[in-house]
Design a protein around this motif. Structure first.
Motif, PDB file in Angstrom:
ATOM      1  N   UNK A 149       0.834  -1.196   0.000  1.00 42.56           N
ATOM      2  CA  UNK A 149       0.000   0.000   0.000  1.00 42.56           C
ATOM      3  C   UNK A 149       0.869   1.246   0.000  1.00 42.56           C
ATOM      4  N   UNK A 150       1.941   1.219   0.780  1.00 39.35           N
ATOM      5  CA  UNK A 150       2.832   2.374   0.812  1.00 39.35           C
ATOM      6  C   UNK A 150       3.510   2.568  -0.527  1.00 39.35           C
ATOM      7  N   UNK A 151       3.854   1.467  -1.174  1.00 39.34           N
ATOM      8  CA  UNK A 151       4.496   1.561  -2.480  1.00 39.34           C
ATOM      9  C   UNK A 151       3.584   2.197  -3.497  1.00 39.34           C
ATOM     10  N   UNK A 152       2.299   1.789  -3.499  1.00 39.26           N
ATOM     11  CA  UNK A 152       1.356   2.299  -4.480  1.00 39.26           C
ATOM     12  C   UNK A 152       1.061   3.773  -4.284  1.00 39.26           C
ATOM     13  N   UNK A 153       1.241   4.263  -3.034  1.00 42.21           N
ATOM     14  CA  UNK A 153       0.942   5.658  -2.762  1.00 42.21           C
ATOM     15  C   UNK A 153       2.101   6.583  -3.142  1.00 42.21           C
ATOM     16  N   UNK A 154       3.287   6.036  -3.321  1.00 42.07           N
ATOM     17  CA  UNK A 154       4.417   6.869  -3.677  1.00 42.07           C
ATOM     18  C   UNK A 154       4.235   7.429  -5.072  1.00 42.07           C
ATOM     19  N   UNK A 155       4.832   8.591  -5.289  1.00 42.00           N
ATOM     20  CA  UNK A 155       4.770   9.194  -6.609  1.00 42.00           C
ATOM     21  C   UNK A 155       5.502   8.321  -7.603  1.00 42.00           C
ATOM     22  N   UNK A 156       4.905   8.135  -8.775  1.00 47.74           N
ATOM     23  CA  UNK A 156       5.472   7.260  -9.790  1.00 47.74           C
ATOM     24  C   UNK A 156       6.609   7.965 -10.512  1.00 47.74           C
TER      25      UNK A 156
ATOM     26  N   UNK B 122       1.196   2.998 -11.512  1.00 48.03           N
ATOM     27  CA  UNK B 122       2.133   3.602 -12.445  1.00 48.03           C
ATOM     28  C   UNK B 122       3.569   3.161 -12.185  1.00 48.03           C
ATOM     29  N   UNK B 123       3.874   2.817 -10.956  1.00 46.75           N
ATOM     30  CA  UNK B 123       5.225   2.347 -10.669  1.00 46.75           C
ATOM     31  C   UNK B 123       5.523   1.040 -11.394  1.00 46.75           C
ATOM     32  N   UNK B 124       4.506   0.215 -11.579  1.00 44.45           N
ATOM     33  CA  UNK B 124       4.699  -1.036 -12.313  1.00 44.45           C
ATOM     34  C   UNK B 124       5.077  -0.745 -13.765  1.00 44.45           C
ATOM     35  N   UNK B 125       4.412   0.227 -14.366  1.00 47.45           N
ATOM     36  CA  UNK B 125       4.718   0.592 -15.750  1.00 47.45           C
ATOM     37  C   UNK B 125       6.150   1.102 -15.864  1.00 47.45           C
ATOM     38  N   UNK B 126       6.559   1.960 -14.910  1.00 41.67           N
ATOM     39  CA  UNK B 126       7.929   2.456 -14.925  1.00 41.67           C
ATOM     40  C   UNK B 126       8.925   1.326 -14.670  1.00 41.67           C
ATOM     41  N   UNK B 127       8.546   0.379 -13.825  1.00 43.17           N
ATOM     42  CA  UNK B 127       9.410  -0.773 -13.576  1.00 43.17           C
ATOM     43  C   UNK B 127       9.634  -1.588 -14.837  1.00 43.17           C
TER      44      UNK B 127
END
Length: 231
Positions: free
Chosen positions: A3-10, A140-145
């Protein structure tokens, strides 16, 4: 944590700040370097023994077919079993295969078989790695990953070709293969120590056809109409 990861800015910096992603990223880097350098070292070894450019080119070209076949037929392993353990075991197996290739006097046909098996094992490695990436990063972090992973693969391929050639020229193809084996061990340790254990879900561990497993999404198993944006 998720949950914390998903809340971080992408952002790329935020993605790289995720410890589990860094472990996956570095494991991918070492794995790709090992794959490409092993191909180059084997090609040099074949040329040294046969003095035939045709056989060398054929040997090198054939190393790409098992990778495709492994992706189609073995990627289901990355869904049926705990993914961290799949990557760990696959990388140790690849390290052992490359170490065998480095043994003096190994017949060329055996070398080619060992390399084919080693590259085919990239199928379950990639399936498990992509599924873990979706567990570690969200939104969005997944897309950047995924973008970072693609850049890493392309860069590592170039570096692996160059590094494999330099190792074969400065030392010997066998030495290059030993170093390649070390890269797979490093990849295995990074994943084993850098990621927490995740049990496969009931849907992941269900039995599906081998071809469907290879073509289907590693998250939901659908062959068409699916993509990372759905997860």
């Amino acid at each position: 944590m998720e949950a914390a990861t998903s809340e971080r800015k992408a952002t790329f910096a935020a993605v790289l700040a995720v410890a589990e992603f860094r472990a996956l990223w570095l494991a991918e880097l070492f794995s790709q370097l090992g794959d490409q350098a092993a191909r180059v070292a084997l090609a040099v070894l074949v040329y040294q023994r046969t003095d035939s450019a045709a056989l060398t080119g054929l040997t090198y070209a054939l190393t790409f077919l098992p990778s495709m076949v492994g992706g189609l037929t073995l990627s289901w392993i990355g869904d049926r079993y705990p993914r961290r353990e799949v990557i760990f075991v696959v990388d140790l197996l690849r390290a052992a295969l490359v170490a065998l290739m480095a043994l003096p006097g190994m017949p060329l046909p055996v070398l080619c078989v060992l390399l084919a098996v080693m590259t085919a094992l990239g199928g379950p490695f990639k399936a498990a790695q992509l599924a873990l990436l979706a567990d570690v990063l969200k939104g969005d972090q997944y897309v950047l990953g995924l973008s970072i992973r693609q850049i890493t693969i392309q860069s590592a391929q170039i570096a692996g070709f160059l590094g494999g050639g330099l190792l074969a020229q400065g030392f010997s193809p066998a030495t290059g293969l030993v170093i390649d084996a070390v890269t797979f061990v490093m990849s295995a340790l990074l994943v084993r120590l850098g990621l927490r254990h995740r049990a496969p879900t009931a849907r992941d561990s269900g039995r599906r056809g081998a071809l469907g497993e290879g073509l289907g999404c590693s998250r939901c198993g659908e062959i068409r109409g699916c993509g990372p944006w759905r997860h």
